[in-house]
Design an enzyme around this catalytic site. Sequence first.
Site, short mmCIF file in Angstrom:
data_model
loop_
_atom_site.label_atom_id
_atom_site.label_comp_id
_atom_site.label_asym_id
_atom_site.label_seq_id
_atom_site.Cartn_x
_atom_site.Cartn_y
_atom_site.Cartn_z
N ASN A 116 -59.76 -51.19 -22.30
CA ASN A 116 -60.48 -52.27 -21.62
C ASN A 116 -60.14 -53.63 -22.22
O ASN A 116 -60.80 -54.62 -21.95
CB ASN A 116 -61.99 -52.04 -21.69
CG ASN A 116 -62.77 -53.01 -20.81
OD1 ASN A 116 -62.29 -53.45 -19.78
ND2 ASN A 116 -63.96 -53.38 -21.24
N TYR A 482 -61.26 -59.77 -23.38
CA TYR A 482 -60.18 -60.76 -23.30
C TYR A 482 -60.72 -62.08 -23.83
O TYR A 482 -61.90 -62.39 -23.67
CB TYR A 482 -59.66 -60.94 -21.87
CG TYR A 482 -60.67 -61.52 -20.92
CD1 TYR A 482 -60.79 -62.91 -20.75
CD2 TYR A 482 -61.52 -60.70 -20.20
CE1 TYR A 482 -61.73 -63.44 -19.90
CE2 TYR A 482 -62.47 -61.24 -19.34
CZ TYR A 482 -62.57 -62.60 -19.18
OH TYR A 482 -63.51 -63.14 -18.33
N CYS A 486 -66.63 -60.62 -24.54
CA CYS A 486 -66.92 -59.36 -25.24
C CYS A 486 -67.83 -58.51 -24.38
O CYS A 486 -68.64 -59.02 -23.60
CB CYS A 486 -67.60 -59.63 -26.58
SG CYS A 486 -66.60 -60.58 -27.74
N ASP A 569 -67.99 -50.78 -7.40
CA ASP A 569 -66.93 -51.42 -8.17
C ASP A 569 -66.21 -50.41 -9.06
O ASP A 569 -66.84 -49.67 -9.81
CB ASP A 569 -67.52 -52.52 -9.07
CG ASP A 569 -67.89 -53.76 -8.28
OD1 ASP A 569 -67.30 -53.96 -7.21
OD2 ASP A 569 -68.75 -54.52 -8.73
N HIS A 684 -61.43 -65.94 -13.83
CA HIS A 684 -61.46 -65.90 -15.29
C HIS A 684 -60.97 -67.20 -15.93
O HIS A 684 -60.84 -67.28 -17.14
CB HIS A 684 -60.63 -64.72 -15.80
CG HIS A 684 -61.26 -63.40 -15.49
ND1 HIS A 684 -60.88 -62.64 -14.40
CD2 HIS A 684 -62.27 -62.72 -16.08
CE1 HIS A 684 -61.62 -61.54 -14.36
NE2 HIS A 684 -62.47 -61.57 -15.36
#
Length: 748
Positions: A116, A482, A486, A569, A684
């Site tokens: 992940n 990323y 977190c 999802d 993002h």
Amino acid sequence: MASHIVGYPRMGPKRELKFALESFWDGKSSAEDLEKVATDLRASIWKQMSDAGIKYIPSNTFSYYDQVLDTTAMLGAVPPRYNWTGGEIGFSTYFSMARGNASVPAMEMTKWFDTNYHFIVPELGPDVKFSYASHKALGVDTVPVLIGPVTYLLLSKPAKGVEKTFPLLSLLDKILPIYKEVVAELKAAGASWIQFDEPTLVLDLESHQLEAFTKAYTELESSLSGLNVLVETYFADLPEATFKTLTSLKGVCGFGFDLVRGTKTLDLIKSGFPSGKYLFAGVVDGRNIWANDLSASLTTLQSLEGIVGKDKLVVSTSCSLLHTAVDLVNEPKLDKEIKSWLAFAAQKVLEVNALAKALTGQKDAAFFSANAEAQASRKSSPRVTNEAVQKAAAGLKGSDHRRATNTIELRRVRREYKANKISEEEYIKSIKEEISKVVKLQEELDIDVLVHGEPERNDMVEYFGEQLSGFAFTANGWVQSYGSRCVKPPIIYGDVSRPKPMTVFWSTAAQSMTKRPMKGMLTGPVTILNWSFVRNDQPRFETCYQIALAIKNEVEDLEKAGITVIQIDEAALRGFAFEEGRACFLLGLGRPLIQNHKLWCPRHYPGAFSQSISHEFHLTFELGTMIHTHMCYSNFNDIIHSIINMDADVITIENSRSDEKLLSVFREGVKYGAGIGPGVYDIHSPRIPSTEEIADRINKMLAVLETNILWVNPDCGLKTRKYTEVKPALENMVAAAKLLRTKLASAK
């Protein structure tokens, strides 16, 4: 007997780096403030491992954002759009590559193998001018870690404007001189060991790709002279041909293997490990939080000791501990029995050292005894097994069915409700007010199918885990996903079931606030599985089936409550095993397990915060329910046929940050008849795309997709963004959709 750690979490035990990064990005602190936090974290990590007795301590594993991006910076491979003119790469250029800026978008981000964690994908081509452009701080008496040259190229993609067939490995001769410069600098700094991470060796590589490893390390051999060189692999077994190539590399004296997920590699080691080389045996799991079975690991290590020799065997983690939570010390409220079964990164360091000492005759009897008691407790605990759940899940196996922004204020409300500082009535009132705000915003923007913003939810996995049996939760078990993002994965310790409905109350409350369709939002079983720390005492697919059954029951309850659009999802669909993937079909992303899904109308309708491109958006759901699913940051082109077979009514997929490579599969002739929403902008990044930019992206979609199946939506959910970013971006998205509707209508 020596000990080694492949890598360590960089965020800090209390997410110190996360808060320092976000403060810097918001202009509330200086670069010097950020650098000080980083320096302190690095030093504390090195000291912690040194105090624990670890011999080979990794350095250069710290990153302000991502280790692959760091390698791109080290090589000076900055895409031209960031206007870098040479010299040391500073924060402005570095974070622009990671997050974009007002003028240009960020680089593509995708999942690091099947974890992940997400990395920034290098953009390369024949004209890239490589140069040593980013120098990193090292620790005293540490092992500097570098992404290996071949793995770096294999994880890259051709830059925009470069032929997609461009052979990235042809750049090997251009980047090796930079690696030589780095090695020379490390030598001068006093390094005695260097670790090259080459995880792509666990993939099924073609012969020319394997030859690239031989070529690279042969070319580096003279530069590496006088150094001890470790090549580290992880996440899976090595194919036999790859094992032979790896163990024959020039200038390399040590090889690291994942012996947790790569159990077949043990047979390869036993049948032919090179004499005189170091074996770094990854027996402590770097990807899960269960305490190591020290007795079993010691037996494995003793058998390896007889093959490679006591002085050549190094006890290690299976991979970097980046993928685990930091320290159990920060979990004072965690159930004591469950806590005894666990080991976070700090505890895994102690396990590695305990095993290394035991091999030298210095076994810590108390440590091993406590571990044995915990192992026995977990195996016998009645909390772990639920016969009714196992029977129900087993019944599924024989079937092969087809078928917005969270604010600081909301986090405070949820926190105070959990702490009993506000009443349930006050909590419900606050959440409904936020839902009403989100509904009104979407109606003002003229979005067709709405979402309620999920203000009652902390995390898309944790929220469901809290309402399912068999889950436990931490207070500070954060893991980097990323950048500064977190996640706090739940712990699946036992059989999973759903005691009662999880989302029906809030979904029906939201639907009552609007006449437009309101989506019921669920997280799918594969994502709940892959974004949790999963029990390792039964096959993962068994656990996945149990979760699928719980989600199936939730869908049925939403239908009974009158929710006519339901999104499931599956953000973590990439990299699942076949049996885990089947859970998507078993729960009824397809039809038979969820009844009455026939649609009277064609598939013209939009996804979460989305806008249909077609004029026909009068919904009629009397005959069934529309099922959506969403996926992001995966190599969709590799699994497109499996996605089609899921038979969802609408699939929304990340597209914009990956340079629209998803569209290439449709250009190549793949036909898709259901609704599809390739993302039109990257959520993002804080960057707000213009109407023209979004319209241009939609036009590219219309070149390969029919207007009556195309949905316009962002890449992913918007909970990580601020309202000041969300509103103008959605305004531009809706405006772009309406602009193109008008043009399409006038063209008829």
